[in-house]
Design an enzyme around this catalytic site. Structure first.
Site, PDB file in Angstrom:
ATOM      1  N   ASP A  24       0.825  -1.210   0.000  1.00  0.00           N
ATOM      2  CA  ASP A  24       0.000   0.000   0.000  1.00  0.00           C
ATOM      3  C   ASP A  24       0.862   1.265   0.000  1.00  0.00           C
ATOM      4  OD1 ASP A  24      -2.304   1.447   0.028  1.00  0.00           O
ATOM      5  OD2 ASP A  24      -2.872   0.949   2.076  1.00  0.00           O
ATOM      6  N   HIS A  41       2.845   2.992  -8.979  1.00  0.00           N
ATOM      7  CA  HIS A  41       2.655   1.550  -9.217  1.00  0.00           C
ATOM      8  C   HIS A  41       3.872   0.962  -9.929  1.00  0.00           C
ATOM      9  CE1 HIS A  41      -1.264   1.922  -7.644  1.00  0.00           C
ATOM     10  NE2 HIS A  41      -1.835   2.477  -8.696  1.00  0.00           N
ATOM     11  N   LEU A 135      11.221 -19.991  -4.267  1.00  0.00           N
ATOM     12  CA  LEU A 135      10.102 -19.241  -3.681  1.00  0.00           C
ATOM     13  C   LEU A 135       8.904 -19.176  -4.638  1.00  0.00           C
ATOM     14  CD1 LEU A 135      10.245 -15.946  -1.731  1.00  0.00           C
ATOM     15  CD2 LEU A 135       8.948 -15.967  -3.865  1.00  0.00           C
TER      16      LEU A 135
END
Ligand code: FPP
Length: 248
Positions: A24, A41, A135
């Protein structure tokens, strides 16, 4: 062995197996720089790349990142369009390095509602990395936790209506198996740690079932400024927590 050595280098005794991140603050980060929100972004993607590589080096098994919620469609159309185009850029510019690092890309959320180029880029990323053993970078895209639970309840109710399941036989494991996170290895489905940046203190419909026993780490740092050192700070804090799972 590798896991222990890497953790020791940053003096971390415990490394969370699964971390959820609510990324955020991109818009505010851009505004502070007199830039359009989408600039934030873009910077957020860079932050995600750095954090993913670092998490992978530290031995984290799953990183679930909240990239777009079912509520985010209400943002201005241009911003939605920009965010929906991020996976295309992600595939071209970010996936090659992740692939080199053994990262496996997966997605949860309602993919049927995504624009075709977004879906194609995501599928390409998932296909290319599907055999990687490192991962798992799990994108929550057009994801909403209540919708996820509603879907699980509907499919269990259907099984009951069809006489395949008795209500009394519905267990937590059966419900967990119907959630979107069932695509993750069973032992790492639920996040050990949830990080939210930008000073907001909410879960915002992110993994509500799975977060039942998660530790929470809130930081005022805006997502584009969240780097490798910030991740280590979060993990150091996690190491100071004592998870009891309801016991003593
Ligand atoms: C929240 O910040 C962030 C988002 C809604 C988008 C996050 C997406 C990325 C970081 C990239 C994801 C990558 C792919 C490949 C999909 P905000 O806009 O709510 O910031 P604000 O609260 O300051 O306005």
């Amino acid at each position: 062995m590798l896991f222990k050595k890497k953790a020791a280098e940053t003096s971390l005794e415990k490394v969370p197996q699964h971390i959820g991140i609510i990324m955020d603050g991109n818009g505010r980060w851009a505004k502070k720089r007199m830039q359009p929100r989408v600039f934030g972004h873009k910077a957020g993607m860079d932050a995600l790349q750095k954090v993913t590589i670092k998490a992978s080096e530290l031995g984290v098994k799953v990183l679930t990142v909240y990239a777009f919620s079912t509520e985010n469609w209400s943002r201005p159309q241009d911003e939605v369009k920009f965010i929906m185009n991020l996976p295309v850029e992600f595939f071209d510019h970010y996936v090659p390095q992740l692939h080199q690092n053994g990262v496996k890309v997966q997605v949860i959320g309602d993919q049927a509602a995504l624009p075709a180029p977004t879906l194609t880029a995501l599928q390409k990323a998932c296909d290319l990395t599907k055999d990687n053993q490192g991962l798992i970078l799990n994108f929550a895209l057009n994801y909403g936790g209540r919708a996820e639970i509603t879907g699980a309840v509907q499919s269990l109710a259907q099984a009951v209506a069809a006489g395949q399941l008795k209500p009394a036989d519905i267990t937590e494991d059966l419900i967990s198996n119907q959630l979107m996170t069932a695509s993750l290895p069973v032992e790492v489905r639920d996040p050990d740690l949830i990080i939210r940046t930008s000073g907001e203190l909410r879960l915002s419909n992110f993994l509500p079932w799975q977060a039942a026993y998660s530790e929470f780490y809130f930081t005022p740092v805006l997502w584009p400024d969240f780097d490798q050192d910030q991740l280590v700070l979060a993990l150091e804090e996690y190491n100071r927590r004592h998870r009891r799972f309801g016991g003593l």
